[in-house]
Design an enzyme around this catalytic site. Sequence first.
Site, PDB file in Angstrom:
ATOM      1  N   HIS A 285       0.839  -1.203   0.000  1.00 50.98           N
ATOM      2  CA  HIS A 285       0.000   0.000   0.000  1.00 50.98           C
ATOM      3  C   HIS A 285       0.882   1.265   0.000  1.00 50.98           C
ATOM      4  O   HIS A 285       0.692   2.169  -0.815  1.00 50.98           O
ATOM      5  CB  HIS A 285      -0.891  -0.050   1.248  1.00 50.98           C
ATOM      6  CG  HIS A 285      -1.708   1.180   1.498  1.00 50.98           C
ATOM      7  ND1 HIS A 285      -3.075   1.190   1.387  1.00 50.98           N
ATOM      8  CD2 HIS A 285      -1.354   2.437   1.857  1.00 50.98           C
ATOM      9  CE1 HIS A 285      -3.524   2.409   1.669  1.00 50.98           C
ATOM     10  NE2 HIS A 285      -2.489   3.185   1.957  1.00 50.98           N
ATOM     11  N   GLU A 286       1.857   1.286   0.907  1.00 50.65           N
ATOM     12  CA  GLU A 286       2.741   2.456   0.991  1.00 50.65           C
ATOM     13  C   GLU A 286       3.612   2.580  -0.258  1.00 50.65           C
ATOM     14  O   GLU A 286       3.910   3.672  -0.727  1.00 50.65           O
ATOM     15  CB  GLU A 286       3.633   2.373   2.237  1.00 50.65           C
ATOM     16  CG  GLU A 286       2.874   2.428   3.557  1.00 50.65           C
ATOM     17  CD  GLU A 286       2.011   3.669   3.701  1.00 50.65           C
ATOM     18  OE1 GLU A 286       2.410   4.735   3.207  1.00 50.65           O
ATOM     19  OE2 GLU A 286       0.920   3.562   4.304  1.00 50.65           O
TER      20      GLU A 286
ATOM     21  N   HIS B  36       1.729   4.367  -3.006  1.00 46.76           N
ATOM     22  CA  HIS B  36       1.820   5.828  -2.875  1.00 46.76           C
ATOM     23  C   HIS B  36       3.179   6.317  -3.382  1.00 46.76           C
ATOM     24  O   HIS B  36       3.279   7.279  -4.123  1.00 46.76           O
ATOM     25  CB  HIS B  36       1.757   6.248  -1.403  1.00 46.76           C
ATOM     26  CG  HIS B  36       0.414   6.114  -0.755  1.00 46.76           C
ATOM     27  ND1 HIS B  36      -0.711   6.686  -1.255  1.00 46.76           N
ATOM     28  CD2 HIS B  36       0.033   5.476   0.374  1.00 46.76           C
ATOM     29  CE1 HIS B  36      -1.733   6.419  -0.454  1.00 46.76           C
ATOM     30  NE2 HIS B  36      -1.303   5.676   0.540  1.00 46.76           N
TER      31      HIS B  36
HETATM   32 ZN   LIG Z   1      -2.276   5.164   2.314  1.00 47.01          ZN
END
Ligand SMILES: [Zn+2]
Length: 379
Positions: free
Chosen positions: A70-71, A74
Amino acid sequence: MFRIDTAFNLGKIFGIQFRLHYTWFIIFLLVAVSLSWQVFPILYPGWSGLTYWVIGIVTSLLFFASVVAHELAHSLVARFYGIPVRSITLFIFGGMAQITREATRPGTEFRMAAAGPVCSLVIGGLFALLWLFTQDAIEPIAALAFWLAQINVVLVIFNLIPGFPLDGGRVFRSLIWRFTGNYKRSTQIAVRVGQGVGYLFILAGILIVFLQPYGLSWFSGLWLAFIGWFLENAASASYRQVQWRDGLRGFSASQVMTSVYSVVPPNITVNQLVYGYPFAGGYGFFMIVDEGRLEGILTLDNIKAVPRQNWDVTQVKDIMTPIDKLNVAYPDQDALNILEQMEEKDINQMPVVSGGRVIGLITRDNLIRFLHLRSVLGR
Ligand SMILES: [Zn+2]
């Protein structure tokens, strides 16, 4: 508040430093133990003791791998738009990507913020598929897949709460920004919502601790309050940062530096320094200068590290931080850039140097004073 910089470096993923904060071990243990001891034994009775632990631990590891993905989503989008990413850190509340700059356009911010939840949704979908294919055949794998599908969806929902600095808050900000064209105002609104969400979590958490409705444990209430506190803190901190950045934009080091600092020669003793030199500007900080050239700096910590009985035999040049290990600023350097460096390296002061000579000092204190002055003048 939270010191995220005390973390272990674990290596690089796609050129991005990956780090583990010590608080991560607490949450990892908590998740692994509750899965192996409670969740799986209650939902799926009849496995062997070893199976519960293996599946519990593997599930926890995959959960944190999902958080990293998830990170990473980004971070990769940020990097695609030329925004450098310092590191990804796993800590007690999950993951955090240290993206060094804010997006300069709402479209970029929108994509950067949405990438994480989209990634979690995809991962959740993949685990749901795995669950579909294994549910009748291999129960432990199906159990693992089901829990991971679920938790990734929870991650998406949590992150889409529209309070800054959660992903939802960033998406929300980018939309207001897109329609109003006002970055500062959009941030203000998204931060207010973020703080509101934080307070709501704290309130709900306290209610759960005392009333324990729907069989919720006092522990889950405490946890919720704790997350709320963290969110409120993060929202306030990111707003301060936005204000700082805004105020420093367009200024150079020579415009924001101070000339109030103590200069001492390198060959005096600590005793001479402590009793013979003024602590100019109230800083516990000295510039060590020899014939006009900056040799190093000395802080109170350097002095405190020397036992008092050695003060009259220790010279300052032996305990100073020498120039080659020092971060210095240059007169034309962008003030915002200096602040970013100070934040990145967690330092409080930076000498301003021109041709080897000290011409000024930048401290966080005097940056704050500078910003305060400007806000008083309404500029
Ligand atoms: Zn996030």
